[in-house]
Write an enzyme that holds these catalytic residues in place. Structure first.
Site, PDB file in Angstrom:
ATOM      1  N   ARG A  83       0.860  -1.183   0.000  1.00 17.61           N
ATOM      2  CA  ARG A  83       0.000   0.000   0.000  1.00 17.61           C
ATOM      3  C   ARG A  83       0.896   1.232   0.000  1.00 17.61           C
ATOM      4  O   ARG A  83       1.744   1.371   0.876  1.00 17.61           O
ATOM      5  CB  ARG A  83      -0.879  -0.017   1.252  1.00 17.61           C
ATOM      6  N   HIS A 127      -2.684  10.969   1.201  1.00 15.25           N
ATOM      7  CA  HIS A 127      -2.072  10.718   2.507  1.00 15.25           C
ATOM      8  C   HIS A 127      -1.443  12.032   2.972  1.00 15.25           C
ATOM      9  O   HIS A 127      -0.222  12.141   3.131  1.00 15.25           O
ATOM     10  CB  HIS A 127      -1.059   9.575   2.397  1.00 15.25           C
ATOM     11  N   GLU A 172      -6.797   8.322   6.870  1.00 19.55           N
ATOM     12  CA  GLU A 172      -6.975   8.954   8.174  1.00 19.55           C
ATOM     13  C   GLU A 172      -7.412  10.415   8.083  1.00 19.55           C
ATOM     14  O   GLU A 172      -6.671  11.324   8.482  1.00 19.55           O
ATOM     15  CB  GLU A 172      -5.685   8.854   8.999  1.00 19.55           C
ATOM     16  N   ASN A 301      -6.860   1.578  10.401  1.00 23.21           N
ATOM     17  CA  ASN A 301      -5.491   1.773  10.885  1.00 23.21           C
ATOM     18  C   ASN A 301      -5.549   1.762  12.398  1.00 23.21           C
ATOM     19  O   ASN A 301      -6.363   2.472  12.999  1.00 23.21           O
ATOM     20  CB  ASN A 301      -4.944   3.126  10.430  1.00 23.21           C
ATOM     21  N   TYR A 303      -3.210   1.653  16.146  1.00 20.50           N
ATOM     22  CA  TYR A 303      -1.945   1.652  16.888  1.00 20.50           C
ATOM     23  C   TYR A 303      -2.147   1.420  18.381  1.00 20.50           C
ATOM     24  O   TYR A 303      -1.437   0.639  18.995  1.00 20.50           O
ATOM     25  CB  TYR A 303      -1.185   2.966  16.658  1.00 20.50           C
ATOM     26  N   GLU A 378      -3.049  -0.230   8.308  1.00 22.12           N
ATOM     27  CA  GLU A 378      -1.822   0.131   9.035  1.00 22.12           C
ATOM     28  C   GLU A 378      -1.878  -0.461  10.431  1.00 22.12           C
ATOM     29  O   GLU A 378      -2.919  -0.407  11.098  1.00 22.12           O
ATOM     30  CB  GLU A 378      -1.682   1.661   9.221  1.00 22.12           C
TER      31      GLU A 378
HETATM   32  C1  PNW Z   1      -0.454   7.289  10.923  1.00 24.92           C
HETATM   33  N1  PNW Z   1      -2.314  10.352  16.226  1.00 24.92           N
HETATM   34  O1  PNW Z   1      -0.274   8.537  11.511  1.00 24.92           O
HETATM   35  C2  PNW Z   1      -0.160   7.567   9.464  1.00 24.92           C
HETATM   36  O2  PNW Z   1      -1.109   7.105   8.558  1.00 24.92           O
HETATM   37  C3  PNW Z   1       1.238   7.273   9.070  1.00 24.92           C
HETATM   38  O3  PNW Z   1       1.601   8.095   7.995  1.00 24.92           O
HETATM   39  C4  PNW Z   1       2.150   7.408  10.267  1.00 24.92           C
HETATM   40  O4  PNW Z   1       3.497   7.313   9.940  1.00 24.92           O
HETATM   41  C5  PNW Z   1       1.745   6.318  11.252  1.00 24.92           C
HETATM   42  O5  PNW Z   1       0.365   6.385  11.567  1.00 24.92           O
HETATM   43  C6  PNW Z   1       2.533   6.318  12.545  1.00 24.92           C
HETATM   44  O6  PNW Z   1       2.327   7.500  13.270  1.00 24.92           O
HETATM   45  C7  PNW Z   1      -0.798   8.906  12.707  1.00 24.92           C
HETATM   46  O7  PNW Z   1      -1.831  11.379  16.746  1.00 24.92           O
HETATM   47  C8  PNW Z   1      -0.285  10.070  13.268  1.00 24.92           C
HETATM   48  O8  PNW Z   1      -3.287   9.741  16.743  1.00 24.92           O
HETATM   49  C9  PNW Z   1      -0.789  10.554  14.439  1.00 24.92           C
HETATM   50  C10 PNW Z   1      -1.820   9.868  15.042  1.00 24.92           C
HETATM   51  C11 PNW Z   1      -2.341   8.717  14.492  1.00 24.92           C
HETATM   52  C12 PNW Z   1      -1.826   8.231  13.325  1.00 24.92           C
END
Ligand code: PNW
Length: 477
Positions: A83, A127, A172, A301, A303, A378
């Site tokens: 991707r 993006h 996002e 996505n 995290y 992601e």
């Molecule tokens: C995502 N937050 O970014 C993006 O899609 C990527 O480009 C990035 O490198 C990756 O996650 C890791 O950070 C985010 O503040 C940036 O919640 C900030 C946030 C979430 C996702």
């Protein structure tokens, strides 16, 4: 001895896609080549004080010149999907008008290289790198930006629709709207909560208009999706005030996008909560129907989860929402909500590791959008990776992270979810936005002096998973 390996291997459906993800500004470099003009991220990263160490994507990891090697690397690992995103200002420098063929050629060559190696491309149109001229004309708070996006989507769809099946309109949109226009930690760095809500609506409209533009020019077999960083929002207790805080953040993180996209309406609770900032009068007749197009898939996505309470029950202290150091909140109309650190081990970003959040997220969207195929577009972790004296890069923490989260995906599939693939963030270390280059998310290590790529042990582990369709034990590489 180390802990025992699981007896039953964690296996995945044969057609499951094992991918990695990147984005244009984070990897390409070559920002002034072949007619590309600045995007808001060029402007932002070159503004003193906006990124760690003043770092920029000028060179990034030079993928623009090294894409054939990067594709060979992926193929060597055994990945089956990739991707990536397209730099809008490489294709349409002013954000309007005719396309630059050299810009499109770069992506056509990349796609052909992927296909020649049996890797399925997934294209993200946006993006975060809006052409600067469109920001100068008002950016996402202005309705015209959504029409410009539709035109751009049509150009790219015409150029690549014959060879790319998987399309993602926006990555996002929460980050674009609220980190870009409310907290200002992302480009264009504005701190105007009312404008951020207008931006959210016009991003939704861009998704709807862009999806129909793509469909009008592409073969019907292609799939059109969006990638949301849908948050898993949890409350510290079941007290009504804490649950109300949870609902507020869920509306601002998720409902503001999936409401119109999946259900054709903004959540009433969101409209009520934000009424002191906006009357939403820019939502015109017909917009919600346009945004509520049937999707072919949904990208998630993930995290880390988000933990909230009512402000009254929050301990005093710095903000703990993990969204950077800005004095401005990315959450409009949420002054009465407090953010808490989820307990547990954290990655280098300070984000708590919690695979149960990924399972919950998948099950939530399985209920929210029954029958819609899901992709994890992601998921990954930043660690402070360093090569050993012998040149190997060992990252057992990342292997553990991936093992935990892929196991959560597998258990969601067992619970009835239709998850078709997983894209690790990220293929290789790259420009981590306002954090610059010191947050390493890659499965492949990049030496920023030589730009040499070295697969970390996690890349070998993940490649083995891709080749066998089952997760190796965490101690196996
Ligand atoms: C995502 N937050 O970014 C993006 O899609 C990527 O480009 C990035 O490198 C990756 O996650 C890791 O950070 C985010 O503040 C940036 O919640 C900030 C946030 C979430 C996702």
């Amino acid at each position: 001895p180390e802990s025992a390996q699981p007896v039953t291997p964690v296996t995945f459906p044969p057609a499951f896609l094992w991918g990695a993800a990147t984005s244009a500004y984070q990897i390409e470099g070559a920002v002034r080549e072949d007619g590309r003009t600045p995007s808001i991220w060029d402007t932002f990263s070159h503004t003193p004080g906006k990124t760690a160490g003043g770092e920029t994507g000028d060179i990034a990891v030079d993928h623009y010149h090294r894409f054939r090697d990067d594709v060979a690397l992926m193929a060597g690992l055994g990945l089956t999907a990739y991707r990536f995103s397209i730099s809008w200002s490489r294709v349409q420098p002013t954000g309007r008008g005719p396309a630059i063929q050299r810009g499109l050629d770069f992506y056509r060559n990349l796609v052909d290289e992927l296909l020649a190696h049996g890797i399925k491309p997934a294209v993200t149109l946006y993006h975060w790198d809006l052409p600067q001229e469109l920001e100068d004309a008002g950016g996402w708070p202005e309705r015209d930006t959504a029409y410009r996006f539709a035109e751009y989507a049509q150009i790219v769809g015409e150029a690549l629709g014959d060879r790319v099946e998987q399309w993602i309109t926006l990555n996002e949109p929460w980050c674009s709207a609220f980190l870009g226009y409310a907290s200002g930690v992302h480009a264009p760095g504005r701190t105007d909560p009312a404008a951020s809500l207008r931006a959210a609506h016009h991003l939704n409209l861009a998704h709807g208009l862009g999806a129909s533009a793509l469909r009008s020019v592409m073969p019907a077999r292609n799939s059109v999706a969006v990638s949301l960083n849908s948050s898993v929002v949890r409350a510290v207790s079941d007290d009504p005030e804490d649950l109300a805080a949870r609902q507020r953040i869920d509306d601002l993180a998720n409902g503001v996008f999936h409401g119109p996209m999946l259900h054709g309406a903004y959540p009433q609770s969101l409209l009520t909560a934000t009424q002191s900032l906006t009357d939403w009068s820019y939502v015109q007749d017909g917009d919600l129907a346009l945004i509520n197009q049937p999707l072919d898939a949904l990208g998630l996505n993930y995290y880390t989860p988000t933990l909230v309470s009512a402000a009254a029950s929050a301990p005093a202290g710095p903000r703990a929402d993990g969204h950077g150091a800005s004095a401005y909140s990315p959450w409009p109309a949420a002054e009465d909500v407090a953010f808490h650190q989820t307990p547990g081990e954290r990655t280098e970003m300070g984000w708590t590791i919690d695979p149960t959040g990924l399972h919950d997220l998948i099950m939530r969207y399985t209920r929210e959008a029954p029958g819609l195929p899901l992709y994890i577009t992601e998921n990954g972790a930043a660690y402070d990776d360093k090569p050993d004296p012998d040149g190997h890069v060992h990252d057992p923490e990342r292997i553990a992270y991936l093992h935990g989260h892929l196991s959560a995906v597998r258990s969601a599939i067992e619970d009835g979810a239709d998850v078709r693939g997983y894209y690790l963030w990220s293929l290789m270390d790259n420009f981590e936005w306002s954090y610059g280059y010191d947050k390493r998310f890659g499965a492949v290590y990049v030496d920023y002096t030589t730009l040499e790529r070295t697969p970390k042990s996690s890349a070998l582990w993940y490649g083995q998973a891709a080749r066998t369709g089952a997760l190796p034990g965490v101690e196996s590489v």
